[in-house]
Each structure stands twice: as structure tokens, then as C-alpha cells.
Scaffold this motif. Structure first.
Motif, mmCIF file in Angstrom:
data_model
loop_
_atom_site.group_PDB
_atom_site.id
_atom_site.type_symbol
_atom_site.label_atom_id
_atom_site.label_comp_id
_atom_site.label_asym_id
_atom_site.label_seq_id
_atom_site.Cartn_x
_atom_site.Cartn_y
_atom_site.Cartn_z
ATOM 1 N N TYR A 167 25.044 -20.328 -3.071
ATOM 2 C CA TYR A 167 25.302 -19.754 -1.604
ATOM 3 C C TYR A 167 26.526 -19.928 -1.157
ATOM 4 C CZ TYR A 167 24.346 -24.571 -0.092
ATOM 5 O OH TYR A 167 24.616 -26.037 0.242
ATOM 6 N N ASN A 168 27.509 -20.730 -1.933
ATOM 7 C CA ASN A 168 28.991 -21.037 -1.380
ATOM 8 C C ASN A 168 29.757 -19.488 -1.778
ATOM 9 O OD1 ASN A 168 28.966 -23.497 -0.364
ATOM 10 N ND2 ASN A 168 29.517 -24.352 -2.214
ATOM 11 N N LEU A 169 29.345 -18.961 -2.592
ATOM 12 C CA LEU A 169 29.749 -17.466 -2.840
ATOM 13 C C LEU A 169 29.729 -16.668 -1.705
ATOM 14 C CD1 LEU A 169 28.879 -17.017 -6.717
ATOM 15 C CD2 LEU A 169 31.092 -17.814 -5.686
ATOM 16 N N PHE A 170 28.476 -16.808 -1.191
ATOM 17 C CA PHE A 170 28.221 -16.022 0.375
ATOM 18 C C PHE A 170 28.930 -16.490 1.463
ATOM 19 C CE2 PHE A 170 24.534 -15.162 -2.241
ATOM 20 C CZ PHE A 170 24.060 -14.055 -2.107
ATOM 21 N N LEU A 171 29.055 -17.818 1.333
ATOM 22 C CA LEU A 171 29.794 -18.496 2.608
ATOM 23 C C LEU A 171 31.166 -18.064 2.334
ATOM 24 C CD1 LEU A 171 29.809 -20.596 4.659
ATOM 25 C CD2 LEU A 171 29.713 -22.490 3.074
ATOM 26 N N HIS A 172 31.780 -18.198 1.245
ATOM 27 C CA HIS A 172 33.160 -18.162 1.070
ATOM 28 C C HIS A 172 33.760 -16.726 1.583
ATOM 29 C CE1 HIS A 172 37.021 -19.380 -1.290
ATOM 30 N NE2 HIS A 172 37.251 -19.679 0.228
ATOM 31 N N PHE A 174 29.304 -28.455 -1.013
ATOM 32 C CA PHE A 174 28.942 -28.968 -2.446
ATOM 33 C C PHE A 174 28.914 -30.438 -2.378
ATOM 34 C CE2 PHE A 174 33.264 -27.998 -3.961
ATOM 35 C CZ PHE A 174 33.405 -29.236 -4.571
ATOM 36 N N ILE A 175 29.719 -31.041 -1.653
ATOM 37 C CA ILE A 175 29.567 -32.512 -1.455
ATOM 38 C C ILE A 175 28.648 -32.850 -0.712
ATOM 39 C CG2 ILE A 175 30.947 -34.799 -1.545
ATOM 40 C CD1 ILE A 175 31.959 -32.914 -3.551
ATOM 41 N N GLY A 176 27.572 -32.909 -1.143
ATOM 42 C CA GLY A 176 26.318 -33.398 -0.036
ATOM 43 C C GLY A 176 25.511 -34.483 -0.896
ATOM 44 N N PRO A 177 24.481 -34.915 -0.371
ATOM 45 C CA PRO A 177 23.558 -36.168 -0.897
ATOM 46 C C PRO A 177 23.233 -35.861 -2.294
ATOM 47 C CG PRO A 177 23.013 -35.532 1.383
ATOM 48 C CD PRO A 177 23.994 -34.392 1.125
#
Length: 404
Positions: A202-207, A16-19
């Protein structure tokens, strides 16, 4: 005090800390000063609430959110709708965001080494960044990916927090903006952007998938929580540092900041080359870390929802992340500003976030989790987050359609 062992939550922070976050946070600080810091504080709390559920789900069931959604949908029509929405949103959204990740990392390298062109007009940096991400992902080692992201997030943390300290922010305005919610005129879309780049579906899937690879028993739930409670606030601190730096340097000074490209050179006359290099390193780290996690998240999500192998070395898993990576490299290498694609990704994200949150909340109350299902407080907090994300997504969708 012993620091927690870094784990899957670090992947979430790196994602989530992206450009996109750097751009949103820079514009928030430059245009509205410290007044929108509260939106980041809310985002961190909301992210912790949802990611804790995803983490608990992955450890207890030893399956990712994608698998759990597929298995929970007994109705065929519901299963098809969930599959279509999830697949389309993840492919389109991650593909669009991946180009932004690579462009952001390229911007950081350009700030350090200047631009190098291929065939007179194509930058070499997107290709090299794509190759670097490919090498890390093709190794097929979860521990290697985790360690690479730890280094990148560490660099990013050092770069942005050091620049924040150099900027010497007004602490009274800082704490007022952090704890007293306000939305200045014209700031509503910026609030949506700040929350939307932190609470990422998508972080919920990743985590949920990554914790099941690291921890294989509910006895590790406390360890997973320590990982979560350290990594997510660290990401929030980085975002807060970017907003505060931009606020200190640009707010009220009639300096135009339109995107992340303006951030590094604009700081140079104020803080010198030292701070400019910090920003460049931060942008590169933000871009490359998200360029690794976005394809990885897409692969975890789609292999789960489509009932494919989620082994990092399986052909189906590799094909999915490679497709997302190639989309990002190609789009970013063409030199275009994919504004229309990013708006489309925002629509997909707007549909997916409340949908996935509702699915997650529903699954966390099923008997499959036994004693580890949600308690009353967790349901109340989850319900509040779902309602707010639904309202924000509706506002975001209305704005996106208005721009098309």
C-alpha cells in the motif's frame, strides 16, 4: 551538506516502521542475534527500487498507482479482477494492521503513564489515539500530515537509535549479520516477516499519489529522489537499531521475548528507566505514525482504483480513511488479540504485493511515461524484486494457510 527537504517518502517511512516492524525486529534480534540484519538491508534496497518507480510514475503522470492501474487495464475481466483483489486486500489488510498500529501506540503510552481503564476493562488509550489520528486527518491538509509525521518519525528515530547506542552492540557480529546472508534453523518465517513489514504494497499507492500533490512537473524528479534516498534508509536504520538492541539485550541470555510488550519492561533492569522510556516513546511514535498513514494509504489507493475524488477534503476520501480508522479503534478497544484477522491480512498482503509490483513494472514500461519509462537496469532490478517477493509471498501464504 544540506539535508533534503522532507517530503512524501517520509510518509512511506512512517508507514512501514509500525508496531509490526517493531515486533518482527525485536523477535529477530532476541531469537537470532545479528544474523538476520542482511534481510533488512535487502528490504531497504527493494523498497527504494519499487518506491522510486512509484514516485516517478506519480510525478510524470500526475496520477496515483490506483488510477494508472484502472486506466491501463483495458480488458474488462482483468480490470474487475484487479479491482476486487486490490479493494479487498487493502480494506482487510489495512483494517487489521490499523488495530495493531493503535495497540502498539497504546503500549507505548502504557509504558510511560501506565494503563487507564474505561468501564473497568477497556483501555482509554486506543480511543485517545484514534481521536488524535482523526484530528490530524480531518484537517485535510497534506502539509499538516507531513509535518506531524516528521515529528513522530524524528521521535522514533531518536528513541530507537539512542537505545541502540546504549546497548553497545558487538560491531563484528553486527557487520557480519548485515553483509553476510544466512538463515539459521527456524528463521525462515522471521526473514519473511522482516521483509514483509518493510516492502509494503500500500506504500506504492501512498507514495505515487502523495508525490503528485507535492510536485507537478518531471523537473522535480531529482528532488523526489533525494527525499527517497534519505527517508527510506532512515527507516531501515531504525529497524536495524531495534534488531541490534534486542540482540544485545536478549540473544543467548535465556530471556523470553514473545512480543513488543515484553521489550520495554525487559530492558528496564539492564538499562534503567531512561532506556525503558526511550522504547515506550519509540513504540508510541511507531504506532501513531502508522495509524495516520494506513488510513491515508487506503484512501489514496481506493479513490484511485474506484475513480473517486482523491482530494483530501472530499467526502469519499474522508469516508474511506474514517472507515479504516474506526475498524482499528473498535478492534483494539475490545482487548482481543486479532491473530486470525492479522493472518487473513497477511494472506491479502501476500496476494497483493507481487500483483501490485507486476502492475507497477508493466506500467513503468508503457509509452505513457515517454522518456521517463524504465531503462534496462531498472527493469532488471524491478524483475529481481518481483521474483523474490513472489517467492516470499508464496511461502508466506503456505504458512498462513497452515496456521488456519
Amino acid at each position: 551538506m544540506k539535508l533534503p527537504q522532507m517530503g512524501p517518502a517520509f510518509l512511506v517511512t512512517a508507514a512501514f516502521i509500525g508496531p509490526g516492524t517493531v515486533i518482527s525486529a525485536s523477535l529477530a534480534g532476541a531469537n537470532f542475534g545479528f544474523s538476520l540484519l542482511w534481510a533488512l538491508l535487502f528490504s531497504v534496497i527493494a523498497t527504494i527500487i519499487l518506491q522510486e518507480m512509484a514516485s516517478r510514475l506519480g510525478i510524470v503522470t500526475q496520477e496515483g498507482l490506483g488510477e494508472n492501474i484502472r486506466l491501463a487495464c483495458k480488458n474488462k475481466l482483468l480490470k474487475v479482477i484487479a479491482l476486487i483483489l486490490t479493494v479487498s486486500a487493502i480494506v482487510i489488510g489495512n483494517g487489521a494492521y490499523q488495530s495493531g498500529n493503535i495497540l502498539g501506540a497504546s503500549l507505548g503510552l502504557t509504558g510511560i503513564f501506565s494503563d487507564i481503564k474505561l468501564f473497568s476493562h477497556i483501555s482509554i488509550w486506543p480511543l485517545l489515539i484514534g481521536i488524535l489520528a482523526f484530528v490530524i486527518l480531518i484537517m485535510g491538509s497534506y502539509k499538516l500530515i507531513e509535518r506531524a509525521l516528521m515529528v513522530l518519525v524524528g521521535l522514533m528515530s531518536f528513541a530507537f537509535i539512542a537505545t541502540f547506542i546504549i546497548s553497545e552492540p558487538d560491531l563484528k557480529s553486527f557487520f557480519s549479520g548485515l553483509f553476510i546472508p544466512s538463515i539459521p534453523s527456524g528463521a525462515s518465517l522471521t526473514v519473511i516477516a522482516l521483509i514483509g513489514t518493510t516492502v509494503v504494497p500500500y506504500n506504492l499507492f501512498l507514495h505515487s499519489s502523495s508525490v503528485s500533490k507535492k510536485w507537478h512537473s518531471p523537473k522535480y524528479l531529482n528532488e523526489a529522489k533525494k527525499d527517497l534516498y534519505f527517508s527510506i534508509p532512515l527507516g531501515g536504520l531504525i529497524s536495524i537499531a531495534i534488531v541490534s538492541t534486542a540482540a544485545s539485550a536478549f540473544f543467548g541470555k535465556n530471556i523470553s521475548i514473545n512480543n513488543a510488550a515484553d521489550l520495554a519492561p525487559a530492558l528496564k533492569p539492564i538499562f534503567g528507566d531512561f532506556s525503558s522510556i526511550f522504547i515506550a516513546v519509540g513504540l508510541f511514535s511507531a504506532g501513531i505514525s502508522s495509524a495516520i498513514t494506513a488510513p491515508l494509504a487506503a484512501a489514496f489507493a481506493l479513490t484511485g482504483i474506484l475513480n473517486l475524488s482523491k482530494d483530501l477534503n472530499s467526502y469519499s476520501f474522508k469516508l474511506i480513511w474514517l472507515s479504516i480508522l474506526l475498524i482499528g479503534v473498535i478492534v483494539s478497544s475490545l482487548g482481543y488479540k486479532p491473530i486470525s484477522i492479522i493472518w487473513f491480512a497477511q494472506i491479502a498482503n501476500g496476494i497483493l504485493l507481487p500483483l501490485v509490483s507486476i502492475f507497477l513494472l508493466w506500467i513503468m514500461n508503457t509509452d505513457k511515461l515517454g522518456e521517463y519509462k524504465n531503462n534496462k537496469l531498472q527493469n532488471i532490478l524491478g524483475g529481481i524484486v518481483v521474483m523474490i517477493t513472489l517467492l516470499l509471498s508464496t511461502r508466506s501464504l503456505m504458512s498462513a494457510f497452515g496456521m488456519l
